[in-house]
Write an enzyme that holds these catalytic residues in place. Structure first.
Site, mmCIF file in Angstrom:
data_model
loop_
_atom_site.group_PDB
_atom_site.id
_atom_site.type_symbol
_atom_site.label_atom_id
_atom_site.label_comp_id
_atom_site.label_asym_id
_atom_site.label_seq_id
_atom_site.Cartn_x
_atom_site.Cartn_y
_atom_site.Cartn_z
ATOM 1 N N LYS A 164 5.008 89.802 -96.854
ATOM 2 C CA LYS A 164 4.084 90.048 -98.044
ATOM 3 C C LYS A 164 2.969 88.719 -98.290
ATOM 4 O O LYS A 164 3.537 87.386 -98.190
ATOM 5 C CB LYS A 164 4.536 90.513 -99.369
ATOM 6 C CG LYS A 164 3.562 90.958 -100.191
ATOM 7 C CD LYS A 164 4.535 91.704 -101.507
ATOM 8 C CE LYS A 164 3.745 92.294 -102.585
ATOM 9 N NZ LYS A 164 4.364 92.775 -103.560
ATOM 10 N N SER B 177 3.404 97.648 -104.769
ATOM 11 C CA SER B 177 2.227 96.776 -104.352
ATOM 12 C C SER B 177 2.612 96.287 -102.918
ATOM 13 O O SER B 177 1.582 95.974 -102.142
ATOM 14 C CB SER B 177 2.059 95.696 -105.038
ATOM 15 O OG SER B 177 3.171 94.597 -105.315
ATOM 16 N N SER C 235 7.828 97.775 -106.608
ATOM 17 C CA SER C 235 6.807 97.338 -105.669
ATOM 18 C C SER C 235 7.473 97.073 -104.237
ATOM 19 O O SER C 235 6.826 96.997 -103.181
ATOM 20 C CB SER C 235 6.066 95.916 -105.802
ATOM 21 O OG SER C 235 5.033 96.089 -106.987
#
Lengths: 105, 493
Positions: free
Chosen positions: B77, B152, B176
């Site tokens: 990420k 997310s 997330s």
């Protein structure tokens, strides 16, 4: 102490934007006032609960004052610290004038 | 190369490199080719590092890089710091930022031989549930590109679902990792707060953030947890083995069902808001666990419904403080020709941050401001305690709680963007684990048909702090009882 469910005003948002160092246009102030008032209306749900004798929980772990051995280690080199700076004059970060005329202070 | 990337698990690929039935370079090239072919469509990656990845893979093939992940191509990420490439948090304020150090997890993964293919898209600063808040682009759900991948960590979930990497890493502040894992049909693990070092994870809400893996199988997640778990002197909130015990081997006994397993179900997670397919998923899972000899007990989590309002005060308050560092002076975007220093700060931040980040900074600032602190922030911290007490009482009765990860399958782009609150409510089943600091995992829970498309669902298991060995074994029991995770999304790509 301010109670919940007092309706958020545009002046509140201007004040919060100033505290947050966010430059907003008048249209944005109106836009965020509506949205934040809506969200805060939902958050008011927390006032349903009696929390008088509840210990606040700021963190999921019980650790306190965790200390490491007091041994010096290398810090970040100046050139690495300045590498991402939008403006610098090594070994300094450059900013507009802070004090005096034109500083905004 | 004979291995089909769209069928293999990470562990199988790792073993294939180890026994030299495939070279690390062949494997890395095969993923880079898939990224080339499909990522223009899925848009999971912000940036890829083809040359560096090939060099790393060559070093694996020469025997210079070894370890339990030798030659395994992974994605990170884009809020995990790396000394190469950019670390952007999908924010225009950090668009050109190059981190001066690696996150501890990145160092551990590379030390174990992993090959980093690239960085994946997210909602800006991990604030969102769909990747629609990315400052750059939305990522698409590989099962139906008209729908969001969740967020997310939507880029990491989509990259694993579309087989654009063997495994990926994300961060979970209010769901997330688990929510996008559910919406993309992959496994997503949010470890206990403190189990993984947060050093080098760009901070959103420091008392809630935790790093974890996305994989196709529970076994793969256990292999990765073995690599990344453990105390880090550079993160003073990382768990101390003196008090929380040594790090076990999470892969040990994974296939052995747990004798006398007690699972809790809570009515607060089984409300009318659940899609019928989600309700059926839970019924089927409970029936399976009973067949395997588990005991099912009803537990009560009476403060569940207060999780969202509590979370959106605690998380935004912490974010308002953490994001004060973006000042246009030390790094990140700086406005042109400011009037003065205050204007430099305010204009740089206004230009660099997107709408959702501004909303959350202002909400958090408001909750912490003079006159409102007691009514909002302090009250939220007290309710947080009540939510944790609920879990403590429940886990006195059971080993883990079985519940849905989300109320339904992936939603469409634009469906929740006009109303921030409707997006926040999407996290209803995930935020409480972060508030309490407990462990949670989402595993593929089957499918539902919507508008002619097959969409995955996620089953969530929640366990007490440091219960990962039990949680992973219980998740593995479920996974092995069905074939949900074996169906890959690529057919829709």
């Amino acid at each position: 102490m301010a109670a919940m469910s007092e309706k958020l005003t545009e002046n509140d948002v201007r004040k919060v934007a100033k505290l947050s160092r966010l430059k907003l246009t008048d249209d944005q102030v109106a836009f965020y006032t509506d949205q934040l008032a809506h969200v805060l209306g939902y958050i008011d749900k927390l006032s349903e609960l009696d929390v008088d004798n509840v210990e606040p929980m700021a963190h999921p772990t019980d650790m306190t004052n965790k200390l490491r051995p007091d041994e010096p280690t290398a810090g970040m080199p100046v050139d690495a610290a300045l590498a991402n700076a939008p403006a610098s004059d090594p070994p300094f970060f450059k900013v507009p004038k802070v004090l005096g005329e034109g500083s905004g202070a | 190369m004979s291995i089909d990337l769209t069928q293999a698990t990470m562990t199988e690929l790792r073993d294939a490199v180890a026994d030299k039935s495939v070279s690390a370079v062949e494997l890395t090239r095969a993923y880079l080719e898939r990224i080339e072919a499909h990522d223009g469509h899925v848009r999971a990656y912000n940036e890829t590092y083809a040359d560096r990845a090939i060099e790393r893979a060559e070093a694996v093939d020469r025997g210079e890089v070894t370890g339990v992940l030798a030659g395994v191509p992974i994605a990170l990420k884009d809020n995990l710091c790396t000394t190469w490439g950019h670390t952007t948090c999908s924010s225009n304020i950090l668009k050109n930022f190059r981190a001066p150090y690696n996150a501890t997890v990145v160092e551990k993964l590379e030390a174990a031989g992993a090959v980093v293919l690239g960085k994946t898209n997210l909602d800006e600063f991990a604030m969102g549930s769909s990747t629609e808040n990315s400052g750059f682009k939305p990522t698409k759900n590989p099962w139906d590109t008209g729908r969001v991948p969740g967020g997310s960590s939507g880029g990491s979930a989509a990259a694993v679902a579309a087989d654009l990497c063997a495994a990926a890493f994300g961060s979970d502040t209010g769901g997330s990792i688990r929510q996008p894992a559910a919406l993309c049909g992959v496994v997503g693990l949010k470890p206990t707060y403190g189990l993984i070092s947060r050093f080098g994870l760009v901070a959103f809400a420091s008392s809630l953030d935790q790093i974890g893996p996305f994989t196709h199988t529970v076994e793969d997640a256990a292999v990765l947890l073995n690599v990344i778990a453990g105390h880090d002197p550079r993160d003073s909130t990382s768990a101390d083995p003196d008090t929380s015990g040594p790090i076990p081997d999470y892969t040990a006994n994974l296939d052995r069902p747990i004798e006398g397993l007690k699972l809790g179900i809570a009515k607060q997670y089984m409300g009318e808001g659940n899609d019928p397919a989600v309700a059926k998923m839970i019924d089927d899972a409970i029936a399976m666990y009973k067949d395997m000899g588990a005991t099912i007990v009803e537990v009560d989590l009476p403060h569940t419904e207060y999780g969202i309002p509590t979370y959106y005060i605690v998380a935004t308050a912490e974010a308002s403080s953490n994001l004060a560092r973006y000042d246009g002076v030390h790094y990140g975007h700086r406005t042109e020709a400011p009037d003065d220093l205050i204007d430099l700060y305010s204009a740089s931040r206004a230009e660099g941050f997107g709408d959702e980040v501004k909303r959350r900074i202002m909400l958090g600032t408001y909750a912490l401001s003079s006159g409102y602190y007691d009514a909002y922030y302090l009250r939220a911290l007290k309710v947080r305690r009540l939510i944790k007490n609920d879990f403590d009482a429940a886990f006195a009765q059971c080993d883990a709680i079985v519940c849905p990860t989300t109320t339904g399958p992936a939603f469409k782009f634009g469906e929740k963007t006009d109303d921030p609150l409707s997006m926040y409510l999407n996290d209803v089943y995930t935020v409480n684990a972060n508030l309490a600091g407990i462990a949670g995992i989402s595993v593929p829970g089957g499918f539902t048909e919507v508008d002619g498309k097959t969409l995955p669902l996620g089953l969530q298991l929640l366990g007490p702090t440091f219960s990962e060995p039990t949680l992973l074994r219980a998740a593995n029991m479920y996974e092995k009882s069905n074939n949900f995770g074996n169906t890959r999304a690529l057919a829709s790509v």
